[in-house]
Every structure is written in structure tokens, then in C-alpha cells.
Design a protein around this motif. Structure first.
Motif, mmCIF file in Angstrom:
data_model
loop_
_atom_site.group_PDB
_atom_site.id
_atom_site.type_symbol
_atom_site.label_atom_id
_atom_site.label_comp_id
_atom_site.label_asym_id
_atom_site.label_seq_id
_atom_site.Cartn_x
_atom_site.Cartn_y
_atom_site.Cartn_z
ATOM 1 N N UNK A 5 10.616 -68.378 9.112
ATOM 2 C CA UNK A 5 11.532 -67.297 9.451
ATOM 3 C C UNK A 5 10.735 -66.004 9.497
ATOM 4 N N UNK A 6 10.748 -65.340 10.655
ATOM 5 C CA UNK A 6 10.022 -64.087 10.803
ATOM 6 C C UNK A 6 10.911 -62.928 10.351
ATOM 7 N N UNK A 7 10.364 -62.066 9.519
ATOM 8 C CA UNK A 7 11.069 -60.868 9.092
ATOM 9 C C UNK A 7 10.628 -59.713 9.972
ATOM 10 N N UNK A 8 11.574 -59.103 10.659
ATOM 11 C CA UNK A 8 11.266 -58.043 11.618
ATOM 12 C C UNK A 8 11.719 -56.703 11.052
ATOM 13 N N UNK A 9 10.844 -55.725 11.085
ATOM 14 C CA UNK A 9 11.163 -54.395 10.589
ATOM 15 C C UNK A 9 11.328 -53.433 11.767
ATOM 16 N N UNK A 14 16.346 -46.666 15.071
ATOM 17 C CA UNK A 14 16.080 -47.441 16.276
ATOM 18 C C UNK A 14 16.859 -48.767 16.237
ATOM 19 N N UNK A 15 17.507 -49.118 17.359
ATOM 20 C CA UNK A 15 18.267 -50.364 17.451
ATOM 21 C C UNK A 15 17.414 -51.522 17.965
ATOM 22 N N UNK A 16 16.236 -51.188 18.471
ATOM 23 C CA UNK A 16 15.349 -52.233 18.975
ATOM 24 C C UNK A 16 13.900 -51.748 18.888
ATOM 25 N N UNK A 17 12.973 -52.672 19.060
ATOM 26 C CA UNK A 17 11.554 -52.310 19.084
ATOM 27 C C UNK A 17 10.903 -52.939 20.300
ATOM 28 N N UNK A 18 9.940 -52.244 20.881
ATOM 29 C CA UNK A 18 9.188 -52.727 22.043
ATOM 30 C C UNK A 18 7.716 -52.663 21.680
ATOM 31 N N UNK A 88 15.855 -56.948 19.410
ATOM 32 C CA UNK A 88 17.060 -56.161 19.150
ATOM 33 C C UNK A 88 17.583 -56.440 17.746
ATOM 34 N N UNK A 89 18.019 -55.420 17.062
ATOM 35 C CA UNK A 89 18.491 -55.602 15.691
ATOM 36 C C UNK A 89 19.594 -56.657 15.623
ATOM 37 N N UNK A 143 16.960 -46.464 24.949
ATOM 38 C CA UNK A 143 18.172 -47.251 24.755
ATOM 39 C C UNK A 143 18.931 -47.408 26.072
ATOM 40 N N UNK A 144 19.042 -46.343 26.843
ATOM 41 C CA UNK A 144 19.714 -46.411 28.137
ATOM 42 C C UNK A 144 18.952 -47.343 29.082
#
Length: 299
Positions: A5-9, A14-18, A88-89, A143-144
Motif C-alpha cells: 500500500x503506497x502512502x501518498x502525501x 492541494x487536491x492533487x499532485x502532478x 487525486x486525493x 485545478x481548472x
């Protein structure tokens, strides 16, 4: 090498990361509750999403649902590889998309993503361009941009479902076999004669039990998977300008006619046609690049 299981921070606010991960020499068979959009660019590679194992050439764009096990897409790639990943969160679908009626198509897209969705054609090209642009925008603009990308994907017909059934982590919870051991064995032996009895012994199963297990995990027999892997590697060698005959024996086939037949079954074209098409594309792109440079010099 068991499923992790990967834990993503995420950054605050921020609602997502790129980002652009690189795990070429790591077998990372994992899952996470976050929905993920992945663009990978390489001469050739193998994707493993849920129960689907298949090859891609040049690039691939995938939407992977929450808790769907998948392998890092640069695993085992020996050539140059580039990735862009959007995560995405966990609450993205429930709190951002579901309350807004205008996002109904996006809601259906994200709900269907548990099958693993591969996009191609103009959809892929357009989305990749937009992914590049949102990297340098502020939080609101990014986000848009992401919502615009999801809207494009939601309305696209250029999509393939990779799995026919639910393959989220609950399907894998009782899996005690190290799939990484099997991958490594095939990678080390594909150009010789991978022996099903040998790999069954390595992972502590009888041969019949291993065959049942492998078919259940991949929807392929061991022999079919090895041949699929060989064809995938053959594409790499063809694009390095090896002759068809050289490639045939280099990836473990003993018959040129059988290699040609199997390659066409997998790709829809012969090795010679595949090689000619891709080298022609390289030449065309090179000429376009020269034309653009000449035009720039004349302005």
C-alpha cells in the motif's frame, strides 16, 4: 515484492499532485486509495493494471481507479522513459465531483476507472499537452486544468477498458506469491527457454498449482505471457535497427516463420512492417523539425 500500500502525501491546500516519478530498477507492485492518471513515454513497455498485462509502444495514457493494484510502468525499461503522474486525493470524487451536477460525466468516468482505462489517439495527444501546461500554473489554474482534462476523458470514445471485472485490492488480499519473482525470472530467461517447472519450484508451488495461479492472476497461460514478453522485447530491438532475423533469435524464438506469425498476431503487422512504419515516422518528424528550424531562421 508482495503488494504494497503506497502512502501518498499532498501539499497543504492541494487536491492533487502532478509529478514525474522514476523507478526503473524497482518492482513496485502497489495500490493506493487515490485515483491516478498516468502518462508514460518510452520506446516500448509493459503495463500491469489489475489482472491485465499488456504491452504499449511509444506512449500510454491510463486512468487507474482507487485501490487497483498496478506495477510501476517504467519497470524493466532499458531505454529512455518519461512519466507524468496525477494523483487525486482520496476524497476527490466524493467531495469535489459528486456535489456538482455539471460534473456528472466526470463522476461516471471516475467511477468506471476501477477497470483501468487506456486512452489513445487525439484524446491522448490533447490531454498530454494540457498536462504539460498545468505544471506551471497556480493552484487554482491547475485545478481548472485538471477538471478540463477529466471532462475531455469523460467524453472520449478513444478508450479501452483493461479489465472486465473488479480487480481492486480485495481481490488480491489472499495473494501470498511474489509476482516480482516471476517477473524477474521471465526477464532473465525470456531469450532462452523459461521453464514452467523451474519457476513453479522457485515460488514453492507444484506445476499444476502454479499454472492455475498464473492464469488466475494474468488471464494468460505462462507460455502466452512469455511469448507476449518476447514480442514486447522484439519491438525494442527492431527500433534499435537490428535485422528481423537477429531479433527473432535474440528474443528466444527458434523459427523465423513462427516469430513473424506470432508478431503479426500480437501487433497486426509483420516485424518488417512495424520497423518500416516507425523508422518512416522518425524520418518524417526529423524533416518537420528541419522545416521548422529553417522557417525560424528565415523569420
Amino acid at each position: 515484492m508482495k503488494i504494497q500500500k503506497e502512502t501518498i502525501e499532498f501539499e497543504t491546500g492541494k487536491s492533487f499532485k502532478l509529478f514525474s516519478p522514476s523507478l526503473k530498477n524497482c518492482f513496485f507492485w502497489h495500490y493506493h486509495p487515490e485515483i491516478e492518471l498516468v502518462y508514460v513515454e518510452a520506446v516500448n513497455g509493459i503495463r500491469h493494471v489489475g489482472k491485465d498485462i499488456s504491452a504499449f509502444t511509444d506512449s500510454d495514457l491510463l486512468l487507474i481507479g482507487a485501490n487497483v493494484p498496478h506495477l510501476n510502468f517504467d519497470y524493466g525499461i532499458q531505454t529512455e522513459c518519461r512519466q507524468l503522474v496525477v494523483q487525486m486525493q482520496e476524497n476527490f470524487l466524493q467531495e469535489i465531483i459528486l456535489p456538482v451536477p455539471e460534473f456528472e460525466p466526470i463522476k461516471k468516468l471516475l467511477e468506471r476507472s476501477y477497470l483501468g482505462l487506456s486512452f489513445f489517439g487525439e484524446t491522448k495527444n490533447t490531454v498530454v499537452e494540457k498536462l504539460q501546461t498545468i505544471k506551471n500554473r497556480d493552484a487554482f489554474g491547475s485545478m481548472m486544468g485538471l477538471l478540463e482534462i477529466l471532462q475531455i476523458l469523460a467524453h472520449s470514445a478513444e478508450v479501452k477498458e483493461l479489465n472486465r471485472e473488479d480487480t481492486r485490492i480485495k481481490w488480491f488480499l489472499n495473494d501470498k506469491i511474489r509476482m516480482g519473482t516471476i517477473y524477474d525470472y521471465i526477464h532473465e530467461n525470456y531469450d532462452r527457454k523459461p521453464n514452467v517447472n523451474e519457476i513453479a519450484k522457485i515460488v514453492s508451488l507444484s506445476t499444476p498449482a502454479f499454472c492455475r495461479y498464473f492464469k488466475k492472476q494474468t488471464n494468460m497461460t505462462f507460455t502466452d505471457f512469455v511469448n507476449n514478453y518476447r514480442i514486447s522485447q522484439a519491438k525494442v530491438f527492431l527500433l534499435k535497427d537490428y535485422s528481423v532475423t537477429e531479433v527473432c533469435f535474440q528474443v528466444g524464438f527458434e523459427s523465423l516463420s513462427y516469430f513473424n506469425k506470432l508478431f503479426k498476431q500480437h501487433t497486426g503487422e509483420t516485424p518488417s512492417e512495424f520497423k518500416k512504419k516507425h523508422f518512416r515516422a522518425i524520418e518524417v518528424n526529423g524533416k518537420i523539425g528541419e522545416i521548422k528550424r529553417d522557417s525560424a531562421c528565415n523569420t
